[in-house]
Motif scaffolding. Structure first.
Motif, PDB file in Angstrom:
ATOM      1  N   UNK A  80       4.970  -3.351  18.588  1.00 31.56           N
ATOM      2  CA  UNK A  80       5.002  -2.462  17.300  1.00 31.56           C
ATOM      3  C   UNK A  80       4.608  -3.345  16.302  1.00 31.56           C
ATOM      4  N   UNK A  81       3.754  -2.508  15.349  1.00 25.41           N
ATOM      5  CA  UNK A  81       3.307  -3.176  14.259  1.00 25.41           C
ATOM      6  C   UNK A  81       3.906  -3.030  12.831  1.00 25.41           C
ATOM      7  N   UNK A  82       4.487  -1.739  12.753  1.00 26.62           N
ATOM      8  CA  UNK A  82       5.603  -1.459  11.691  1.00 26.62           C
ATOM      9  C   UNK A  82       6.752  -0.528  11.911  1.00 26.62           C
ATOM     10  N   UNK A  99      -1.173   4.853  16.028  1.00 26.16           N
ATOM     11  CA  UNK A  99      -0.447   5.865  16.811  1.00 26.16           C
ATOM     12  C   UNK A  99       0.931   5.647  16.284  1.00 26.16           C
ATOM     13  N   UNK A 100       1.889   6.627  16.055  1.00 25.60           N
ATOM     14  CA  UNK A 100       3.039   6.618  15.884  1.00 25.60           C
ATOM     15  C   UNK A 100       4.127   7.231  16.734  1.00 25.60           C
ATOM     16  N   UNK A 101       5.266   6.595  17.156  1.00 23.72           N
ATOM     17  CA  UNK A 101       6.159   6.938  18.075  1.00 23.72           C
ATOM     18  C   UNK A 101       7.215   7.294  17.235  1.00 23.72           C
ATOM     19  N   UNK A 102       7.922   8.712  17.363  1.00 25.12           N
ATOM     20  CA  UNK A 102       8.965   9.087  16.497  1.00 25.12           C
ATOM     21  C   UNK A 102      10.149   8.968  17.584  1.00 25.12           C
ATOM     22  N   UNK A 103      11.333   8.158  17.166  1.00 23.15           N
ATOM     23  CA  UNK A 103      12.588   8.393  18.062  1.00 23.15           C
ATOM     24  C   UNK A 103      13.439   8.806  17.411  1.00 23.15           C
ATOM     25  N   UNK A 104      14.142   9.787  18.012  1.00 24.74           N
ATOM     26  CA  UNK A 104      14.880  10.662  17.503  1.00 24.74           C
ATOM     27  C   UNK A 104      16.319  10.292  17.237  1.00 24.74           C
ATOM     28  N   UNK A 113       6.454   2.651  14.524  1.00 24.70           N
ATOM     29  CA  UNK A 113       7.632   3.594  14.944  1.00 24.70           C
ATOM     30  C   UNK A 113       8.435   4.207  13.853  1.00 24.70           C
ATOM     31  N   UNK A 114       8.704   5.563  13.976  1.00 28.50           N
ATOM     32  CA  UNK A 114       9.565   6.126  13.185  1.00 28.50           C
ATOM     33  C   UNK A 114      11.002   6.111  13.733  1.00 28.50           C
ATOM     34  N   UNK A 115      12.158   5.609  13.275  1.00 31.26           N
ATOM     35  CA  UNK A 115      13.418   5.896  14.014  1.00 31.26           C
ATOM     36  C   UNK A 115      14.264   6.504  13.135  1.00 31.26           C
ATOM     37  N   UNK A 116      14.950   7.759  13.603  1.00 26.25           N
ATOM     38  CA  UNK A 116      15.965   8.563  12.959  1.00 26.25           C
ATOM     39  C   UNK A 116      17.219   8.058  13.404  1.00 26.25           C
ATOM     40  N   UNK A 117      18.421   7.327  12.626  1.00 23.98           N
ATOM     41  CA  UNK A 117      19.574   7.337  12.926  1.00 23.98           C
ATOM     42  C   UNK A 117      19.816   6.263  14.255  1.00 23.98           C
ATOM     43  N   UNK A 118      20.039   6.625  15.567  1.00 29.60           N
ATOM     44  CA  UNK A 118      20.215   5.836  16.447  1.00 29.60           C
ATOM     45  C   UNK A 118      18.910   5.407  17.020  1.00 29.60           C
ATOM     46  N   UNK A 119      17.694   6.390  16.554  1.00 31.23           N
ATOM     47  CA  UNK A 119      16.349   5.941  17.048  1.00 31.23           C
ATOM     48  C   UNK A 119      15.911   4.709  16.538  1.00 31.23           C
ATOM     49  N   UNK A 120      16.592   4.275  15.530  1.00 34.21           N
ATOM     50  CA  UNK A 120      16.116   2.851  14.809  1.00 34.21           C
ATOM     51  C   UNK A 120      17.027   1.813  15.669  1.00 34.21           C
ATOM     52  N   UNK A 121      18.127   1.995  16.442  1.00 33.64           N
ATOM     53  CA  UNK A 121      18.876   1.253  17.124  1.00 33.64           C
ATOM     54  C   UNK A 121      18.203   1.107  18.534  1.00 33.64           C
ATOM     55  N   UNK A 122      17.847   1.837  19.225  1.00 37.57           N
ATOM     56  CA  UNK A 122      17.452   1.654  20.474  1.00 37.57           C
ATOM     57  C   UNK A 122      15.826   0.928  20.404  1.00 37.57           C
ATOM     58  N   UNK A 123      15.219   0.883  19.405  1.00 37.23           N
ATOM     59  CA  UNK A 123      14.182  -0.074  19.489  1.00 37.23           C
ATOM     60  C   UNK A 123      14.153  -1.507  19.928  1.00 37.23           C
ATOM     61  N   UNK A 169      21.271  -8.480  22.606  1.00 39.17           N
ATOM     62  CA  UNK A 169      21.024  -9.066  21.526  1.00 39.17           C
ATOM     63  C   UNK A 169      19.994  -9.891  21.198  1.00 39.17           C
ATOM     64  N   UNK A 170      19.724 -10.782  22.079  1.00 32.24           N
ATOM     65  CA  UNK A 170      18.451 -11.445  21.846  1.00 32.24           C
ATOM     66  C   UNK A 170      17.059 -10.334  22.024  1.00 32.24           C
ATOM     67  N   UNK A 171      17.045  -9.530  22.619  1.00 27.30           N
ATOM     68  CA  UNK A 171      16.095  -8.587  22.637  1.00 27.30           C
ATOM     69  C   UNK A 171      15.531  -8.194  21.190  1.00 27.30           C
ATOM     70  N   UNK A 172      16.563  -8.177  20.362  1.00 24.49           N
ATOM     71  CA  UNK A 172      16.349  -7.591  18.920  1.00 24.49           C
ATOM     72  C   UNK A 172      15.249  -8.521  18.338  1.00 24.49           C
ATOM     73  N   UNK A 173      15.358  -9.986  18.544  1.00 24.52           N
ATOM     74  CA  UNK A 173      14.604 -10.965  17.995  1.00 24.52           C
ATOM     75  C   UNK A 173      13.232 -10.685  18.425  1.00 24.52           C
ATOM     76  N   UNK A 174      12.848 -10.157  19.588  1.00 27.14           N
ATOM     77  CA  UNK A 174      11.493  -9.853  19.981  1.00 27.14           C
ATOM     78  C   UNK A 174      10.512  -9.165  18.904  1.00 27.14           C
ATOM     79  N   UNK A 175      11.352  -8.238  18.430  1.00 26.08           N
ATOM     80  CA  UNK A 175      10.772  -7.229  17.280  1.00 26.08           C
ATOM     81  C   UNK A 175      10.352  -8.081  16.073  1.00 26.08           C
ATOM     82  N   UNK A 176       8.796  -7.913  15.923  1.00 28.14           N
ATOM     83  CA  UNK A 176       8.265  -8.792  14.975  1.00 28.14           C
ATOM     84  C   UNK A 176       7.941  -7.946  13.566  1.00 28.14           C
ATOM     85  N   UNK A 177       8.035  -6.637  14.172  1.00 25.63           N
ATOM     86  CA  UNK A 177       7.281  -5.733  13.085  1.00 25.63           C
ATOM     87  C   UNK A 177       8.300  -5.748  11.813  1.00 25.63           C
TER      88      UNK A 177
END
Length: 311
Positions: free
Chosen positions: A129-131, A33-38, A110-120, A218-226
């Motif tokens: 998230x896998x990829x 399943x893919x989530x699109x962040x606008x 997840x697909x993130x466009x513009x700030x949609x890639x930032x808020x992840x 900032x530390x939250x970004x390191x949780x992302x393993x994808x």
């Protein structure tokens, strides 16, 4: 056909979105399943053709509007307290929880466009998230804008926009032909961005433990393993090479690929910040995102490899 849904954000704010879901899914091999962040203040309806494409390629799909935007705008924006952090911490987090409940056992992309890639990076459940595929993802530090457009963009986004937000209580961007009307907090986050986002958001706010909230963010970004494939278009005045690299640096636990594309490579005079999601690129550019999400392998053809770098 997509189904309209309400999704509860992590703080219970009611978000409106759309779901494409298959009626039959193998329990032994559930599909992804893919989530699109606008992008900032862009309605999720804009991404419907792309969402339908991914659905046809085997994904279930979830799109949604951030609070205060499109169908997730319930009352006057003057009374709404919302910033970029809320969009990630509460809205995207709520969508991740919704997907975990409604699509149990399915890999989440997840697909993130513009700030949609930032808020992840602000979502507590982002480790699920896998990829990730991003298009022009950055957080609008003005010195990273394309040199030829920097002056006009600074005047609009860093002077006019915050002034309107402070005077009116929100940005009436729709009447100005810019984008959807925008909450004041989002506009001020955008306008004040510097080289390090944590120096400019949630200033003077602390966690219950007495730590500056920005350091926790900032530390939250390191949780992302994808693993992340970040696409940048050479004529995108927002998504320049420095802008994308600046954001990718925060995703320190991810395998990161930064792919640059000149529009002429696909026979186009211009693509810019938004056109990737236009239907005319269905057979030319959309398979790039689809193959990355399906395999996790970076592009291998000569024309793409020549512009690919690893963070």
């Amino acid at each position: 056909m997509p189904e309209p849904v309400y999704i509860s954000a992590a703080d219970s704010y009611a978000l409106r979105g759309w779901v494409w879901r298959r009626s039959c899914v193998s329990s032994s091999h559930p599909g992804p399943v893919v989530i699109i962040n606008t992008a900032t203040s862009v309605r999720c309806r804009y991404y419907m053709p792309f969402a339908d494409y991914l659905y046809q390629q085997g994904w279930d799909v979830v799109t949604y509007d951030y609070r205060g935007i499109g169908d997730s705008r319930h009352h006057s924006l003057r009374k709404l307290k919302a910033d970029w952090i809320d969009w990630g911490q509460h809205d995207f987090e709520g969508v991740l929880r919704y997907v975990a409940r409604r699509f149990p056992g399915q890999p989440v992309d997840v697909v993130g466009h513009s700030a949609g890639g930032f808020v992840i990076g602000f979502a507590q459940s982002a480790h699920r998230v896998r990829r990730i595929f991003t298009m022009g993802a950055q957080y609008a530090y003005w010195r990273d804008y394309a040199p030829e457009a920097r002056r006009s963009m600074f005047l609009r986004w860093h002077l006019a926009m915050p002034l309107l937000a402070l005077l009116i209580g929100y940005v009436p961007a729709k009447r100005l032909g810019w984008m959807e009307d925008t909450p004041k907090g989002v506009a001020l986050d955008w306008a004040r961005m510097g080289p390090r986002f944590e120096h400019n958001v949630r200033r003077k706010r602390e966690t219950p433990e007495g730590e500056p909230e920005a350091e926790m963010l900032v530390r939250g970004f390191a949780r992302v393993q994808a693993p992340i494939l970040a696409l940048g278009i050479d004529d995108d005045p927002f998504g320049t090479r420095p802008a994308l690299d600046r954001l990718l640096e925060y995703y320190s636990s991810s395998e990161r690929y930064h792919l640059r594309l000149a529009p002429t490579v696909v026979g186009q005079p211009s693509i810019g910040h938004f056109a990737f999601f236009h239907k005319r690129f269905r057979d030319v550019l959309w398979p790039l995102a689809m193959e990355w999400l399906r395999t996790g392998n970076p592009p291998t053809t000569y024309s793409w490899r020549a512009a690919l770098s690893t963070a």
